[in-house]
Design a protein around this motif. Structure first.
Motif, PDB file in Angstrom:
ATOM      1  N   LEU A  31      13.463  51.967   3.274  1.00 31.03           N
ATOM      2  CA  LEU A  31      13.766  50.851   2.373  1.00 31.03           C
ATOM      3  C   LEU A  31      12.705  49.764   2.503  1.00 31.03           C
ATOM      4  CD1 LEU A  31      17.634  50.473   2.930  1.00 31.03           C
ATOM      5  CD2 LEU A  31      16.443  51.851   1.214  1.00 31.03           C
ATOM      6  N   PHE A  34       9.398  50.870   0.945  1.00 24.67           N
ATOM      7  CA  PHE A  34       9.490  50.761  -0.510  1.00 24.67           C
ATOM      8  C   PHE A  34       9.233  49.314  -0.929  1.00 24.67           C
ATOM      9  CE2 PHE A  34      11.795  49.506  -4.267  1.00 24.67           C
ATOM     10  CZ  PHE A  34      11.393  50.452  -5.192  1.00 24.67           C
ATOM     11  N   TYR A  42      11.226  41.984   1.776  1.00 32.14           N
ATOM     12  CA  TYR A  42      12.480  42.580   2.240  1.00 32.14           C
ATOM     13  C   TYR A  42      13.307  41.535   2.970  1.00 32.14           C
ATOM     14  CZ  TYR A  42      15.589  46.319   3.670  1.00 32.14           C
ATOM     15  OH  TYR A  42      16.679  47.139   3.825  1.00 32.14           O
ATOM     16  N   HIS A  71      17.261  42.176  -6.866  1.00 30.40           N
ATOM     17  CA  HIS A  71      16.721  43.495  -6.541  1.00 30.40           C
ATOM     18  C   HIS A  71      17.413  44.064  -5.314  1.00 30.40           C
ATOM     19  CE1 HIS A  71      13.602  42.417  -9.374  1.00 30.40           C
ATOM     20  NE2 HIS A  71      13.469  41.281  -8.698  1.00 30.40           N
ATOM     21  N   VAL A  73      17.624  47.926  -3.018  1.00 32.74           N
ATOM     22  CA  VAL A  73      17.073  49.261  -2.807  1.00 32.74           C
ATOM     23  C   VAL A  73      18.052  50.041  -1.931  1.00 32.74           C
ATOM     24  CG1 VAL A  73      15.613  48.535  -0.855  1.00 32.74           C
ATOM     25  CG2 VAL A  73      15.055  50.622  -2.123  1.00 32.74           C
ATOM     26  N   PHE A 103      16.975  50.095  -7.055  1.00 33.63           N
ATOM     27  CA  PHE A 103      15.939  51.116  -6.888  1.00 33.63           C
ATOM     28  C   PHE A 103      16.413  52.130  -5.863  1.00 33.63           C
ATOM     29  CE2 PHE A 103      13.884  47.147  -8.030  1.00 33.63           C
ATOM     30  CZ  PHE A 103      13.107  47.539  -9.115  1.00 33.63           C
ATOM     31  N   GLU A 104      15.993  53.353  -6.057  1.00 32.38           N
ATOM     32  CA  GLU A 104      16.405  54.444  -5.193  1.00 32.38           C
ATOM     33  C   GLU A 104      15.197  55.024  -4.479  1.00 32.38           C
ATOM     34  OE1 GLU A 104      19.069  58.432  -5.875  1.00 32.38           O
ATOM     35  OE2 GLU A 104      17.769  57.804  -7.497  1.00 32.38           O
TER      36      GLU A 104
END
Length: 108
Positions: A31, A34, A42, A71, A73, A103-104
């Motif tokens: 994560l 990403f 993050y 956002h 993830v 998001f994946e």
């Protein structure tokens, strides 16, 4: 870009009893990687430990709303829920309540 200018992104994971600490750490690092690769900052990972519970998910939505975050993830959509209809419901809640995009990161 200055770190504070990058948009925040939050992680969300469902923790299974069978997962080892190393597996969980690898998921969380995925994560974080990403986030960096896509230009996000993050924030933290919300971890749901109780099967079928969405208490931590609710806390994620509240945090997104509080800070104006948009956002999220996840390692895979299965971390939201295993059932496709429940996945859609939770995705809609994130979109409607926090204007959030999910998001994946496909688990390997």
């Amino acid at each position: 870009m200055i770190d504070q200018e990058r948009p925040l992104i939050y992680g969300y994971m469902r923790i299974q009893r069978s997962q080892t600490d190393d597996e969980l750490l690898a998921l969380e690092r995925g994560l974080q990687l990403f986030a960096v690769s896509e230009g996000y900052r993050y924030a933290t990972t919300f971890q749901e430990f109780v099967p079928g519970c969405t208490r931590v998910f609710g806390a994620l939505v509240a945090e997104l709303t509080r800070v104006g975050g948009h956002h999220v993830v996840v390692p895979s959509m299965d971390h939201l829920a295993l059932h496709p209809l429940l996945q859609i419901h939770l995705l809609m809640k994130l979109e409607l309540d926090a204007d959030a995009e999910v998001f994946e990161v496909i688990e390997s």
